[in-house]
Design an enzyme around this catalytic site. Structure first.
Site, PDB file in Angstrom:
ATOM      1  N   SER A   1      -1.513   6.241  -4.828  1.00 49.76           N
ATOM      2  CA  SER A   1      -2.275   4.971  -4.566  1.00 49.76           C
ATOM      3  C   SER A   1      -2.393   4.219  -6.027  1.00 49.76           C
ATOM      4  O   SER A   1      -2.527   4.580  -7.084  1.00 49.76           O
ATOM      5  CB  SER A   1      -3.478   5.174  -4.103  1.00 49.76           C
ATOM      6  OG  SER A   1      -4.170   3.592  -4.087  1.00 49.76           O
TER       7      SER A   1
ATOM      8  N   SER B   1       8.605 -17.769  -7.641  1.00 46.71           N
ATOM      9  CA  SER B   1       7.353 -17.610  -8.517  1.00 46.71           C
ATOM     10  C   SER B   1       6.075 -17.063  -8.281  1.00 46.71           C
ATOM     11  O   SER B   1       5.457 -17.424  -7.059  1.00 46.71           O
ATOM     12  CB  SER B   1       6.867 -19.101  -8.989  1.00 46.71           C
ATOM     13  OG  SER B   1       5.725 -18.888 -10.103  1.00 46.71           O
TER      14      SER B   1
END
Ligand code: NAG
Ligand code: NAG
Ligand code: NAG
Ligand code: NAG
Ligand code: NAG
Ligand code: NAG
Ligand code: NAG
Ligand code: NAG
Ligand code: NAG
Ligand code: NAG
EC number: 3.5.1.23
Length: 709
Positions: free
Chosen positions: A282, A643
């Site tokens: 994780s 972006s």
């Protein structure tokens, strides 16, 4: 010379590559894939998803290896079969099942709907043709661009540790592995990144592929924006740095398409951050806490005193998921940059690839002289439904369940049928929740036929694995393959695992981890000996490569292609409308006149379903941030929808109306000046009684000023 491998006569590989390319986006009613959370439908776009393709060929161009890293949750068998079919019709025998590797980055914020096995299409509302086609076409297009841009070149390899970017999310499973084995490693996750740097003959930089084991789940399951998560952000940073002055993915023309024709000046550097043995890894480094009480729930069941497993969630290192994504992505990027700059060990030697289709329900594994064991028909255990600390499940399921639950078993038996005694026995100690290998209506729920594949580029062996290996499973597989190569005289191979390749089969734990049945073990669908079976199979491939005998490997049974056209659950798109006295693209809520850096410029438009814009094309740019130039008296796009500083939100109202909100999170260091935000969409218009057509439109905010800080 190395062993008996083929093609030892040249010292340099011809490298080739390239490409970016644009899958789609903004799937509105389409579920995001990965958390199996029915509420997690796409509602906009944070970053774009790309397919990044690399082709490596030998000096004559006859032997080739294709590696594609795709910003999706996983590659499905359906995607793979359709990609191979298109490649065959375009290129004949050049690109085939044995030399093309398709690997998903495992972002959990990409589209779903591209699977043929029933379990997956149920959880993503059907087999969604537009999603499937855009993924298949995007992958093929990236391979086309790579194919057309091949250049003679060189490859360098480097490796190094990425710190502070992972935790093991099932440490209690990891601890089940023998102590003598664990002692050989300093961490319960693999911190190593392996990186390939590619340059052309003149030293001009072409791109890189890196492999690092971390789940792209920094964005949690409350997110509705399509994005490529932490590893996608690392790609974005690297590509932006190397492709200065171009917009991400070259989608420079407002509302337009990727510019054709790559040249040395513009935007051709490609940086892939591919997945590896991330099964139990994780990125949420603060670890698991009870969201209701704040206590730690770092216990074998990942369960909270009040509210159980559903309250136990991991987060961090940032204060929100956007910040966490950027921190982890930036860490990965910075290490890659360092490894890239210092890479000096050249990869030389022959190219080859080995592939087989295998019925994973039916593999016998010779453990030793006296014991043979078998894999099982696929089944998921109770803890599968518990989810993980990166995305919790529902109801009262917990991880680490070896008992099952009579309540759910009874419901299962009535709805789906009881697992056979044979399957129950085979999967022990897994209590079976779904006996997917015995569920065939309307099509099989899980695959039997699975790809195993290795591509060797000189001294690098890429193991393309069909799922999520845990840390220790990955280590055992790499080690076994390396020693297999060694034993045939091919010494010193670098072995990397490429995750989520070719077909999705969930998780692969070690036999010991399997015994405690946390999520990853409950999701090891072919039973306790799944890893042993893969080790045997990949050793076979490695041996074939080492002995130049890949031609002699049996192909194995070809995977089926199902006709699932009848089960698409996604509604088709109807006519849309704008509020009274307004039209599509009109501004509903205007920007302010002035902003400073670190503020958020925001505008809301009369919008339309973003799926309209994506239906025929793999590429459509939904927005630009534009800056006014006094010199040329015109506007220039400085950012687009790829972006990470822009966010595109779609909110659906009633009567075919909807809004689009565009946000620009103005970063520190933004040049002061005059700016505007633009929106590019398509709406559905009814003509006559029965016909609906698609009409393009645009909108623009007013101009606003960014003032000096
Ligand atoms: C590898 O095998 C192929 C035929 O499968 C043969 O043409 C080639 O010469 C062999 N290469 C070496 C180094 O033995
Ligand atoms: C996801 O992260 C956000 C912060 O960005 C937080 O508010 C939310 O509670 C988190 N949700 C889950 C399910 O972890
Ligand atoms: C795979 O093997 C199992 C077990 O022998 C068998 O039942 C199944 O039909 C096989 N699957 C395929 C697609 O051949
Ligand atoms: C073979 O493997 C089995 C299962 O792991 C084990 O019980 C047995 O002792 C092994 N036999 C030998 C001779 O190593
Ligand atoms: C799970 O919930 C059901 C229904 O509320 C209940 O009957 C069952 O006993 C519960 N199981 C556990 C293990 O708590
Ligand atoms: C499975 O095993 C149980 C207990 O041994 C037995 O009662 C049952 O009849 C078996 N079911 C089938 C379908 O053979
Ligand atoms: C696929 O299923 C649809 C709907 O059931 C049917 O109309 C079509 O003929 C089938 N196609 C094939 C190739 O079987
Ligand atoms: C550009 O035009 C703006 C608005 O007309 C003006 O405020 C600014 O001073 C001009 N800048 C330059 C560099 O001329
Ligand atoms: C769209 O924006 C308008 C104006 O802000 C608002 O009144 C309306 O509720 C919004 N509709 C949707 C579907 O978000
Ligand atoms: C997609 O193609 C259909 C059929 O040719 C056409 O009607 C529709 O306008 C196209 N959509 C876009 C967004 O170009």
């Amino acid at each position: 010379m190395r062993g008996k491998r083929s093609r030892c006569s040249f010292s340099r590989l011809e490298v080739i590559l390239i490409v970016c390319l644009v899958l789609m986006i903004a799937l509105t009613v389409v579920l995001l894939m990965g958390y199996a959370n029915p509420d997690q439908v796409g509602g906009g776009l944070l970053s774009r998803l790309y397919s990044r393709a690399f082709i490596v060929a030998d000096a004559e161009g006859s032997t080739r290896v294709v590696f594609v890293s795709v910003d999706i949750g996983m590659v499905s068998q359906r995607v793979r079969l359709e990609v191979l079919k298109q490649l065959q019709s375009k290129y004949g025998e050049l690109y085939r099942q044995d030399n093309v590797i398709l690997s998903g980055t495992h972002t959990h914020s990409g589209p779903g709907g591209y699977f043929q096995y029933t379990l997956f299409w149920i959880t993503s509302k059907g087999l969604i043709r537009p999603a499937l086609s855009s993924i298949v076409n995007g992958i093929v297009k990236s391979i086309d661009i790579a194919h057309e841009n091949m250049k003679r070149g060189r490859i360098f390899i480097n490796r190094g540790m990425v710190e502070n970017s992972q935790i093991n999310r099932s440490p209690f499973s990891y601890l089940e592995n023998p102590e003598s084995e664990r002692k050989r490693y300093s961490s319960n996750t693999d911190k190593e990144m392996v990186l390939l740097k590619m340059v052309d003959e003149d030293g001009y930089e072409l791109g890189l592929i890196s492999w690092f084991a971390v789940h792209p789940v920094s964005m949690n399951n409350s997110n509705h924006l399509v994005n490529s998560d932490n590893v996608g952000y690392a790609s974005y940073l690297f590509e932006q740095e190397k492709n200065k002055g171009t917009l991400p993915g070259e989608v420079g023309v407002p509302g337009g398409m990727v510019k054709q024709g790559w040249d040395r000046e513009g935007g051709s550097f490609v940086a892939a951050f591919a997945s590896s043995n991330l099964g139990d890894v994780s990125p949420n480094t603060r670890g698991p806490f009870c969201v209701n009480t704040g206590e730690s729930c770092d216990n074998p069941q990942s369960s909270c005193p009040v509210g159980g497993a559903a309250m136990c969630m991991a987060k961090g290192p940032g204060n929100d998921m956007f910040e966490s994504t950027r921190i982890i992505g930036q860490n990965i990027y910075l290490k890659a940059k360092e490894l890239y700059e210092k890479a000096s060990q050249e990869v030389t030697g022959p190219l080859s690839s080995a592939h087989q289709w295998v019925n994973m329900s039916d593999v016998s594994v010779q453990l030793n002289a006296t014991h043979t064991v078998k894999t099982c028909k696929p089944a998921l255990g109770h803890s599968f439904a518990a989810g993980t600390i990166d995305g919790v499940g529902a109801f009262n399921f917990t991880q680490g369940s070896v008992e099952g639950d009579p309540f759910w078993d009874q419901i299962r038996d009535q709805l789906l049928g009881e697992p056979s005694n044979e399957t129950k026995a085979c999967h022990k100690p897994k209590p079976i929740l779904f006996s997917t290998g015995e569920m065939t209506w309307p099509h099989p729920w899980h695959p039997d036929i699975v790809d195993v594949q290795i591509a060797a580029i000189g001294s690098l062996a890429i193991l393309a694995v069909p799922g999520e290996f845990t840390t220790m499973s990955g280590r055992r597989l790499r080690e076994a393959v390396k020693s297999e190569f060694d034993s045939h005289g091919t010494r010193g191979m670098n072995v990397v695992i490429a995750g989520l390749c070719n077909v999705y089969t969930h998780y692969i734990t070690t036999y010991e981890e399997y015994q405690v049945q946390r999520y990853e073990a409950a999701s090891t669908i072919y039973g306790p000996h799944t890893l042993s079976a893969y080790i045997q199979l990949y050793r076979g491939l490695a041996k074939a490569i080492a002995l130049n005998a890949t031609q002699e490997l049996p192909r194995g049974p070809e995977p089926p292609l199902f006709n699932v056209t009848s089960v698409t659950l996604l509604p088709s798109l109807g006519a849309e409308s704008a509020p009274a006295a307004k039209t599509f693209g009109d501004v509903l809520e205007e920007v302010r006149q002035e902003y400073r850096e670190r503020e958020v410029a925001e505008v809301t438009f009369v919008g339309a379903n973003p799926r309209n814009s994506a239906e025929n094309a793999t590429e459509h740019n939904f927005l630009t941030v534009e800056r006014y130039s006094n010199i040329s008296s015109s506007w220039h796009a400085v950012l687009n929808d790829a972006s990470w500083d822009t966010r595109f939100y779609w909110s659906k109202g009633s009567r075919g109306q909807s809004n689009v909100t565009i946000e620009w999170h103005i970063p520190a260091g933004t040049e002061p000046g005059v700016y505007r935000l633009r929106y590019f969409g398509h709406y559905k218009k009814r003509v006559g009684l029965f016909r609906v057509i698609t009409v393009p439109f645009e909108g623009s905010s007013s101009a606003f000023q960014i003032t000096a800080p």
